[in-house]
Design an enzyme around this catalytic site. Structure first.
Site, PDB file in Angstrom:
ATOM      1  N   GLY A 249      41.109  56.061  16.147  1.00 22.90           N
ATOM      2  CA  GLY A 249      42.219  56.976  16.400  1.00 22.90           C
ATOM      3  C   GLY A 249      42.879  56.883  17.767  1.00 22.90           C
TER       4      GLY A 249
ATOM      5  CB  SER B 142      37.260  51.151  14.158  1.00 24.90           C
ATOM      6  OG  SER B 142      37.805  50.863  12.893  1.00 24.90           O
TER       7      SER B 142
ATOM      8  CG  ASP C  39      38.602  49.909   8.928  1.00 27.78           C
ATOM      9  OD1 ASP C  39      38.491  50.261   7.746  1.00 27.78           O
ATOM     10  OD2 ASP C  39      39.667  50.020   9.573  1.00 27.78           O
TER      11      ASP C  39
ATOM     12  CG  HIS D 256      41.141  46.184   8.358  1.00 27.06           C
ATOM     13  ND1 HIS D 256      41.554  45.630   7.174  1.00 27.06           N
ATOM     14  CD2 HIS D 256      41.302  47.524   8.214  1.00 27.06           C
ATOM     15  CE1 HIS D 256      41.956  46.588   6.358  1.00 27.06           C
ATOM     16  NE2 HIS D 256      41.821  47.758   6.965  1.00 27.06           N
TER      17      HIS D 256
ATOM     18  CE1 TYR E 266      49.074  20.414  15.434  1.00 27.20           C
ATOM     19  CE2 TYR E 266      47.548  22.249  15.763  1.00 27.20           C
ATOM     20  CZ  TYR E 266      48.820  21.717  15.840  1.00 27.20           C
ATOM     21  OH  TYR E 266      49.827  22.488  16.306  1.00 27.20           O
TER      22      TYR E 266
HETATM   23 ZN   LIG Z   1      42.308  49.536   6.074  1.00 24.80          ZN
END
Ligand SMILES: [Zn+2]
Length: 217
Positions: A43, A71, A73, A92, A211
């Site tokens: 938040g 978080s 998540d 995410h 590369y």
């Molecule tokens: Zn989400």
């Protein structure tokens, strides 16, 4: 701890590349040599993130250090670190075009050489999963383990991407949104042409192994 600064700074890239609205997106990074990772506090807006207000968690997602709650998540990030030891960074986002593919439950087909380079094929769809337990983490790991893609479209939700470090995971999130947008646009006037598998394999091998700048030895 320098990982706090790395993770705090990388959130600016989510804003810069227009991958996030409000506080809905997060970056985490594994602390080298320890069973810990650094993640965004819950938040807190992106312009208020500093190395000091980052949160440190153990690999079960428990708060170890920090004044804010981690978080929402965090459990998904922790599950990935527990089950994919080579992963050093997780991102995410609910970035628009990629999440639109996720909303349809449709993998992004490999129709651009940039996709073959970066993802080695399609960007797959993971299962529908609710926040609150390990189901999101399990869905990410089940989909990405053994897959070349470093990004997964979690159905009806958004993108999770992984990398050897948090910067690589951010790059995968940026590239995922970029190709999601281009393939979406291509679809508007017709059916994009597939790239033959052996050409995908050649492109992927070249990009991953040849590369770019050689690291000094
Ligand atoms: Zn989400």
């Amino acid at each position: 701890m320098s990982m706090r600064k790395t993770v705090a700074d990388l959130h600016n890239e989510l804003v810069r590349y227009n991958l996030v609205a409000w506080t809905a997106g997060n970056v985490s990074g594994r602390v080298p040599g320890e069973d810990l990772f650094v993640i965004k506090p819950s938040g807190v807006s992106y312009d208020e993130l500093t190395p000091a207000n980052m949160v440190v968690c153990d690999l079960d997602g428990n708060l170890v250090e920090g004044e804010h709650a981690p978080s929402s998540d965090t459990a998904a990030h922790a599950y990935v670190y527990r089950n994919m030891p080579d992963v050093g960074g997780v991102v995410h986002t609910h970035s628009t075009y990629a999440s639109a593919w996720a909303a349809r439950g449709e993998a992004i087909p490999c129709v651009l050489t940039a996709m073959a380079d970066e993802f080695g094929g399609e960007i797959p769809v993971g299962p529908f999963a609710l926040i609150g337990d390990d189901s999101i983490g399990q869905g990410i790991v089940e989909t990405l383990k053994g897959h070349r893609s470093k990004a997964v479209l979690m159905r009806n939700h958004g993108v999770f991407s992984i990398g050897k470090d948090p910067k690589a995971a951010v790059k995968a999130a940026v590239m995922c949104e970029d190709v999601a947008r281009t393939v979406h646009v291509a679809r508007q006037l017709g059916e994009p042409l597939p790239i033959p598998q052996d050409d995908i394999d050649r492109l992927y091998d070249r990009y991953q192994n040849v590369y770019g700048q050689r690291s000094p030895r």
